[in-house]
Structure formats: C-alpha cells, structure tokens
Design an enzyme around this catalytic site. Structure first.
Site, PDB file in Angstrom:
ATOM      1  N   GLY A 181      64.322  28.002  42.029  1.00 58.96           N
ATOM      2  CA  GLY A 181      64.682  29.422  41.961  1.00 58.96           C
ATOM      3  C   GLY A 181      65.197  30.102  43.201  1.00 58.96           C
ATOM      4  O   GLY A 181      65.666  31.232  43.103  1.00 58.96           O
ATOM      5  N   GLY A 183      67.845  29.458  45.110  1.00 62.98           N
ATOM      6  CA  GLY A 183      69.264  29.232  45.417  1.00 62.98           C
ATOM      7  C   GLY A 183      70.112  30.497  45.316  1.00 62.98           C
ATOM      8  O   GLY A 183      69.820  31.409  44.540  1.00 62.98           O
ATOM      9  N   CYS A 186      71.545  30.874  41.878  1.00 64.12           N
ATOM     10  CA  CYS A 186      70.568  30.461  40.866  1.00 64.12           C
ATOM     11  C   CYS A 186      70.045  31.701  40.153  1.00 64.12           C
ATOM     12  O   CYS A 186      69.785  32.717  40.792  1.00 64.12           O
ATOM     13  CB  CYS A 186      69.432  29.783  41.609  1.00 64.12           C
ATOM     14  SG  CYS A 186      67.977  29.569  40.625  1.00 64.12           S
TER      15      CYS A 186
HETATM   16  P1  5GP Z   1      71.653  27.723  48.295  1.00 59.84           P
HETATM   17  O1  5GP Z   1      71.708  26.914  49.554  1.00 59.84           O
HETATM   18  O2  5GP Z   1      72.998  28.093  47.798  1.00 59.84           O
HETATM   19  O3  5GP Z   1      70.726  28.899  48.405  1.00 59.84           O
HETATM   20  O4  5GP Z   1      70.974  26.775  47.191  1.00 59.84           O
HETATM   21  C1  5GP Z   1      71.532  25.550  46.810  1.00 59.84           C
HETATM   22  C2  5GP Z   1      70.671  24.958  45.724  1.00 59.84           C
HETATM   23  O5  5GP Z   1      70.640  25.799  44.563  1.00 59.84           O
HETATM   24  C3  5GP Z   1      71.166  23.639  45.142  1.00 59.84           C
HETATM   25  O6  5GP Z   1      70.938  22.543  45.979  1.00 59.84           O
HETATM   26  C4  5GP Z   1      70.397  23.560  43.835  1.00 59.84           C
HETATM   27  O7  5GP Z   1      69.079  23.089  44.010  1.00 59.84           O
HETATM   28  C5  5GP Z   1      70.316  25.014  43.411  1.00 59.84           C
HETATM   29  N1  5GP Z   1      71.293  25.318  42.362  1.00 59.84           N
HETATM   30  C6  5GP Z   1      72.602  25.004  42.345  1.00 59.84           C
HETATM   31  N2  5GP Z   1      73.184  25.447  41.217  1.00 59.84           N
HETATM   32  C7  5GP Z   1      72.218  26.033  40.484  1.00 59.84           C
HETATM   33  C8  5GP Z   1      72.190  26.655  39.210  1.00 59.84           C
HETATM   34  O8  5GP Z   1      73.192  26.810  38.519  1.00 59.84           O
HETATM   35  N3  5GP Z   1      70.977  27.101  38.790  1.00 59.84           N
HETATM   36  C9  5GP Z   1      69.851  26.960  39.530  1.00 59.84           C
HETATM   37  N4  5GP Z   1      68.698  27.376  39.031  1.00 59.84           N
HETATM   38  N5  5GP Z   1      69.850  26.407  40.762  1.00 59.84           N
HETATM   39  C10 5GP Z   1      71.008  25.930  41.221  1.00 59.84           C
END
Ligand code: 5GP
Length: 346
Positions: A181, A183, A186
C-alpha cells in the site's frame, strides 16, 4: 475483531537524530554492501538500491544505467523471451549481477521465466512478485521455484509482517519484498483499506528476516532521498524505487506534451492502464488498484541517481556511519510532527 494500539510509523513520522562523527566528508562513505544469501552460494556486492519491476521503471535501458553505478534493476515481466535474448547479447558484461527476472505466479509466467533462465543460465536473480504475498498458493509457488532454480537468488513478496517473512524464507526465498500500500501509484489502501505504514513494516520484517539469515527489500513509499535513507536506517537491506525513477529517458511510458511542457506517463502495475496493455482490460471481478499519472519529464536518470546516492551518503555522515551497513546500527529515529519547511514549495 481485534485492534492493535501500538502506533505504526511511516517515513514522514520520523527523522534521524544526528550523532557525533569522525567522518570529515560524505565522500568517505561507502554505499556498497556485500550479501550472502540463505539458500544459494552466490555472494553479491553492490549498491542495494533497485528499480521496481514496473514496465515504466524496470526497463533494460534503466538496468544498463543503474548497473554503471553498481545498482540493481528488477526487470519487469512483460518482455518476451526474444527481447531478453536480444538484450543479453549486447548488454555489458556482468549485467547478470545487477538484474532480476520478474515473474508472477501464473502458469504462463512460470513457463516464460523457465525459458528465459534456461536459455541464459548465467542469470542469477528471480523476483516473484504478487500484490498479496499472504496466500498459500504463493508459498507453494515459492517452494516450487526453489526446487526448479536451486542455485538462483529468489526474491519474493509482497508482505508486511514478520511471520509471513519467516514463512516465505523457509519456503525457499532468499530476500523478501516488503510493502503493501505505500506505493506512489498504488490505491490498495483506498480500494481495500489494507496496508501497513512502511517504516514499521521494515523494522518488523527486517528483524524477522535477519533472525533467519535472510534479507528484505523495502518496496514502495520513498518519495525523496531522505526516505531512502530512512528505509536503510530502519533495517532494509535493499530499497526498491518506482516513482523516484519514473519520468526519465530510461523509464518506459509515453512522452506527452502539454502546454509546451513534456510529461511521461507513469502507472501502477494493477492500474487500468497496465491491465489494458497486458491483460486485455480489468477483469470483471476486480477493481484496479493502481493510478495512472503524468510525471514531469526529467531527462537522463543519472542526476536523479546522484541526488539519491548523495542524500544517503550525507545521512551516513550525520550519524557517523562510514559504510551503509553501519547506518541502521547508528540510527536513532525521533518521532516528529513536522518535516520540511514548505514556505517556498510550489
Ligand atoms: P513507489 O516507489 O512508486 O512509491 O512504489 C513502487 C512500488 O509500488 C512497486 O515496486 C510495487 O510494489 C508497487 N506498485 C506498483 N504498481 C502498483 C499498483 O498498481 N498497485 C499497487 N497496489 N501497488 C503497486
């Protein structure tokens, strides 16, 4: 029903307390780490910051750039076998130390990862990634992968609690991906109400993993270099980044121009955009759990990487850690109710 009253913390809830230090300059800090893994004899040395296995970030182009800095890329799972073979025939020597092949838990995914690894046996890392790492099916898949690939390093996730970290390590994973959660694209917490503040998830999962000789990757929620440092300070062995690496030349996603300004598309791997692209649309039994956004085009990833590495090095000097490995031992977090001064933030 039960309620846990312990407060769980995110990156924004803490700061590092500075400590007396003998370090004169951040140039004296080494960000390299060496890891031995629980189930294989492979030893790895590098800077443990990695691009996420998203098709907008975990690209072959990103892998080449990050490998130049000894960093890592979890290559997204949507490249074909032919694309893999073409990449590996012209990629720099030693690239296998800095990339993982990603897979989900479907039959097609398994067939593809088998084909990629069996035709390129020098590849060393496999990243088994599902949104919810709590299912029995997932544990069974990790066991099967360990049997199929006894000499590869297996990363598996995502989970956020110690007992599931232990179960996955004992099932055959070497490194557990932690984060549900947090991300940037996300929407799981919005759509389901499920999640765990990332800093506490790291502290608890690192403790569980290190007790067994495993490692964790903090995955998601880092928005600024200080968050990357906090993830390491909390005990993460690796930190995975999506949004911070989006919008660059090496990132995937289309460039669009609006009012004379360039943007790149960035989207979650469970967003409607990703499902339209890779799965023929959002299945009728599920909600999309990811956003699609347009991030400002940021040019080559090199200067962003320097900003991140420079930030983490600087954190190390503030707490007196001459190596990244020492950062968590020298970390005292203070609870805070404020972060940066935003007077001049647009
Ligand atoms: P960020 O660095 O952008 O905060 O987080 C990246 C991470 O977000 C990814 O490695 C993956 O675990 C998560 N993530 C990527 N796409 C999605 C999505 O569509 N839904 C959710 N719940 N998490 C995602």
């Amino acid at each position: 029903m039960r309620v846990e009253y312990d407060i769980k913390l995110g990156f924004k809830d803490v700061m590092f307390r500075p400590k007396r230090s003998t370090l004169k300059s951040r140039s004296q800090v080494s960000l390299q780490r060496t890891f031995k893994f629980m189930h294989t004899s492979i030893e790895w040395t590098g800077v443990p910051i990695m691009a996420a296995n998203m098709d907008t970030v975990g690209t072959f182009e990103m892998a080449i750039k990050l490998a130049e800095k000894d960093m890592f890329t979890a290559i997204h799972k949507h490249y074909s076998l032919d694309e893999w073979n073409a990449f590996l025939s012209n990629a720099p020597e030693g690239i296998e130390n800095n990339i993982a092949v990603s897979t989900g838990t479907g039959e097609n995914d398994l067939d593809k990862v088998k084909a990629i690894i069996n035709t390129n046996t020098h590849l060393k890392f496999i990243c088994i990634d599902v949104a919810n790492g709590y299912s029995e099916h997932f544990v069974a898949f990790v066991k099967k992968a360990r049997e199929l690939f006894p000499d590869k390093v297996i990363m598996a996730g995502n989970v956020v609690t110690g007992e599931m970290v232990e179960e996955l390590l004992l099932a055959g994973a070497d490194i557990i991906k932690v984060g549900i959660g947090p991300g940037s694209v996300c929407t799981t917490r919005v759509k389901t109400g499920v999640g765990y503040p990332q800093l506490s998830a790291i502290v608890e999962c690192a403790d569980a993993a290190h007790g067994l000789g495993g490692q964790i990757i903090s995955d998601g929620g880092c928005a600024i270099p200080g968050d990357v440092a906090k993830a390491f300070g909390a005990g993460a062995d690796f930190v995975m980044l999506g949004g911070m690496l989006a919008g660059h030349d090496e990132s995937g996603g289309q460039v669009v121009e609006k009012d004379g300004k360039k943007y790149k598309q960035f989207y979650g791997m469970s967003s409607a955009t990703a499902m339209d692209k890779h799965a023929g649309g959002v299945a009728n039994y599920r909600a999309s759990e990811g956003k699609t956004v347009q991030v400002e085009y940021r040019g080559p990833v090199e200067s962003t990487v320097q900003d991140i590495l420079g930030g983490v090095r600087s954190t190390c000097t503030y707490v007196g850690a001459s190596q990244l490995k020492e950062l968590t031992k020298r970390t005292t977090f203070i609870r805070v109710a404020e972060q940066e001064n935003r007077v001049y933030t647009k």
